[in-house]
Design a protein around this motif. Structure first.
Motif, mmCIF file in Angstrom:
data_model
loop_
_atom_site.group_PDB
_atom_site.id
_atom_site.type_symbol
_atom_site.label_atom_id
_atom_site.label_comp_id
_atom_site.label_asym_id
_atom_site.label_seq_id
_atom_site.Cartn_x
_atom_site.Cartn_y
_atom_site.Cartn_z
ATOM 1 N N THR A 12 0.878 -1.291 0.024
ATOM 2 C CA THR A 12 -0.045 0.019 -0.112
ATOM 3 C C THR A 12 0.800 1.488 0.042
ATOM 4 O O THR A 12 0.461 2.268 -0.305
ATOM 5 C CB THR A 12 -0.790 0.181 1.179
ATOM 6 O OG1 THR A 12 0.027 -0.027 2.227
ATOM 7 C CG2 THR A 12 -1.712 -1.179 1.097
ATOM 8 N N LYS A 13 2.107 1.083 0.420
ATOM 9 C CA LYS A 13 3.068 2.184 0.272
ATOM 10 C C LYS A 13 3.479 2.671 -1.326
ATOM 11 O O LYS A 13 3.652 3.772 -1.513
ATOM 12 C CB LYS A 13 4.285 2.347 1.185
ATOM 13 C CG LYS A 13 3.664 1.831 2.566
ATOM 14 C CD LYS A 13 5.130 1.977 3.438
ATOM 15 C CE LYS A 13 4.799 2.106 4.862
ATOM 16 N NZ LYS A 13 4.017 3.165 5.582
ATOM 17 N N CYS A 15 1.288 1.534 -3.866
ATOM 18 C CA CYS A 15 0.311 1.924 -4.865
ATOM 19 C C CYS A 15 -0.234 3.020 -4.958
ATOM 20 O O CYS A 15 -0.293 3.926 -3.838
ATOM 21 C CB CYS A 15 -0.934 0.649 -4.249
ATOM 22 S SG CYS A 15 -2.520 1.124 -5.125
ATOM 23 N N THR A 42 -10.477 3.425 -1.441
ATOM 24 C CA THR A 42 -9.767 4.536 -0.833
ATOM 25 C C THR A 42 -9.927 4.601 0.594
ATOM 26 O O THR A 42 -11.184 4.572 1.174
ATOM 27 C CB THR A 42 -9.920 5.932 -1.401
ATOM 28 O OG1 THR A 42 -9.900 5.793 -2.834
ATOM 29 C CG2 THR A 42 -9.102 7.164 -0.915
ATOM 30 N N THR A 61 -5.022 6.134 1.697
ATOM 31 C CA THR A 61 -4.381 5.157 1.365
ATOM 32 C C THR A 61 -5.327 4.351 0.206
ATOM 33 O O THR A 61 -6.461 4.095 0.530
ATOM 34 C CB THR A 61 -4.158 4.027 2.548
ATOM 35 O OG1 THR A 61 -3.131 4.872 3.655
ATOM 36 C CG2 THR A 61 -3.342 2.818 2.273
ATOM 37 N N ILE A 63 -6.533 0.918 -1.507
ATOM 38 C CA ILE A 63 -6.620 -0.717 -1.272
ATOM 39 C C ILE A 63 -7.258 -1.242 -2.040
ATOM 40 O O ILE A 63 -8.453 -1.296 -2.622
ATOM 41 C CB ILE A 63 -7.571 -0.804 0.230
ATOM 42 C CG1 ILE A 63 -7.430 -0.063 1.317
ATOM 43 C CG2 ILE A 63 -7.865 -2.412 0.505
ATOM 44 C CD1 ILE A 63 -5.984 -0.629 1.939
ATOM 45 N N TYR A 207 -1.734 -7.022 2.593
ATOM 46 C CA TYR A 207 -1.639 -5.720 2.573
ATOM 47 C C TYR A 207 -0.205 -5.027 3.062
ATOM 48 O O TYR A 207 -0.369 -5.260 4.585
ATOM 49 C CB TYR A 207 -2.776 -4.964 2.822
ATOM 50 C CG TYR A 207 -3.800 -5.179 1.767
ATOM 51 C CD1 TYR A 207 -4.069 -4.677 0.429
ATOM 52 C CD2 TYR A 207 -4.706 -6.230 2.270
ATOM 53 C CE1 TYR A 207 -5.320 -4.833 -0.179
ATOM 54 C CE2 TYR A 207 -5.736 -6.626 1.446
ATOM 55 C CZ TYR A 207 -6.182 -5.939 0.278
ATOM 56 O OH TYR A 207 -7.286 -6.165 -0.673
ATOM 57 N N VAL A 209 1.759 -2.454 5.065
ATOM 58 C CA VAL A 209 1.251 -1.059 5.412
ATOM 59 C C VAL A 209 2.657 -0.348 5.907
ATOM 60 O O VAL A 209 3.783 -1.165 6.243
ATOM 61 C CB VAL A 209 0.449 -1.345 6.667
ATOM 62 C CG1 VAL A 209 -0.851 -1.942 6.127
ATOM 63 C CG2 VAL A 209 0.955 -2.288 7.946
#
Length: 209
Positions: A12-13, A15, A42, A61, A63, A207, A209
């Motif tokens: 997710t960092k 994307c 989102t 972030t 998702i 995911y 994080v």
């Protein structure tokens, strides 16, 4: 337990919310108009791409969201005809369109809202020719459908297209039963989460994080 347990790791960092994975999925699998197997949610605001927080401290972030290909799938337990099943070799949760009777019990049992779609009518398309891979399954009226992990590509030894096509290199795919795989290494080395772990479904999407 399946011999393999294929699944995804999504950073997710990394994307950027470009929706490329969603568009590639739709094209590759010739998904009908109005349906999406993969979406980018989102975590922040209530609408797509919206920020959360305040003007001075905004946050957002992305998702990516699709079938979680659970190791203990609730959908498989409730399907009365075996149309939803977990492949014994790969752990991929699959959908047999020819067996599906359209009862939508799998949709009701799945805790991940929106990852399945139902074709109420004959599939409609904006273009007058078939898109995507010739081996992608044909869509049918009155059946449930969802992410297949690009099963037609896996059968040829290829990765799911959303992984190969991600421009931010945020998506990874592999066998969680293999301790030496890239996905196994990533979840050993990085902080991560899974969605709705309290439901006991053991999702195969992690995911970072």
């Amino acid at each position: 337990m399946a011999a393999q347990r294929f699944g995804f790791v999504i950073d997710t960092k990394q994307c950027v919310g470009c929706h490329t994975c969603a568009v590639l999925c739709k094209s590759e699998n010739n998904i009908p108009d109005g349906l999406w197997w993969n979406r980018i949610l989102t975590d922040g605001g209530e609408s797509i791409d919206a920020f959360g927080g305040s003007y001075q401290a905004a946050s957002r972030t992305f998702i990516p969201m699709a079938c979680q290909h659970c190791d203990n799938p609730a959908c498989v337990k409730v399907c009365p005809v075996g149309a939803t099943y977990k492949d014994p070799e790969t752990g991929v949760v699959r959908q047999d369109f020819d067996k599906c009777i359209g009862c939508r019990m799998c949709m009701a049992a799945c805790p991940y809202t929106g990852v399945r779609s139902f074709n109420w009518e004959e599939p409609q398309y904006s273009v007058d020719h078939t898109m995507g891979d010739a081996d992608a399954p044909a869509h049918q009226k009155h059946v449930v459908e969802k992410c297949t992990m690009c099963w037609h590509r896996l059968a040829k030894g290829e990765n799911p297209l959303c992984v190969d096509g991600c421009p931010a290199y945020a998506r990874f795919w592999g066998d969680f039963n293999d301790p030496n795989s890239e996905v196994s290494r990533l979840i050993r080395e990085r902080e991560h989460m899974r969605l709705l772990e309290d439901r006991g479904t053991e999702p195969s999407v992690y995911y970072l994080v």
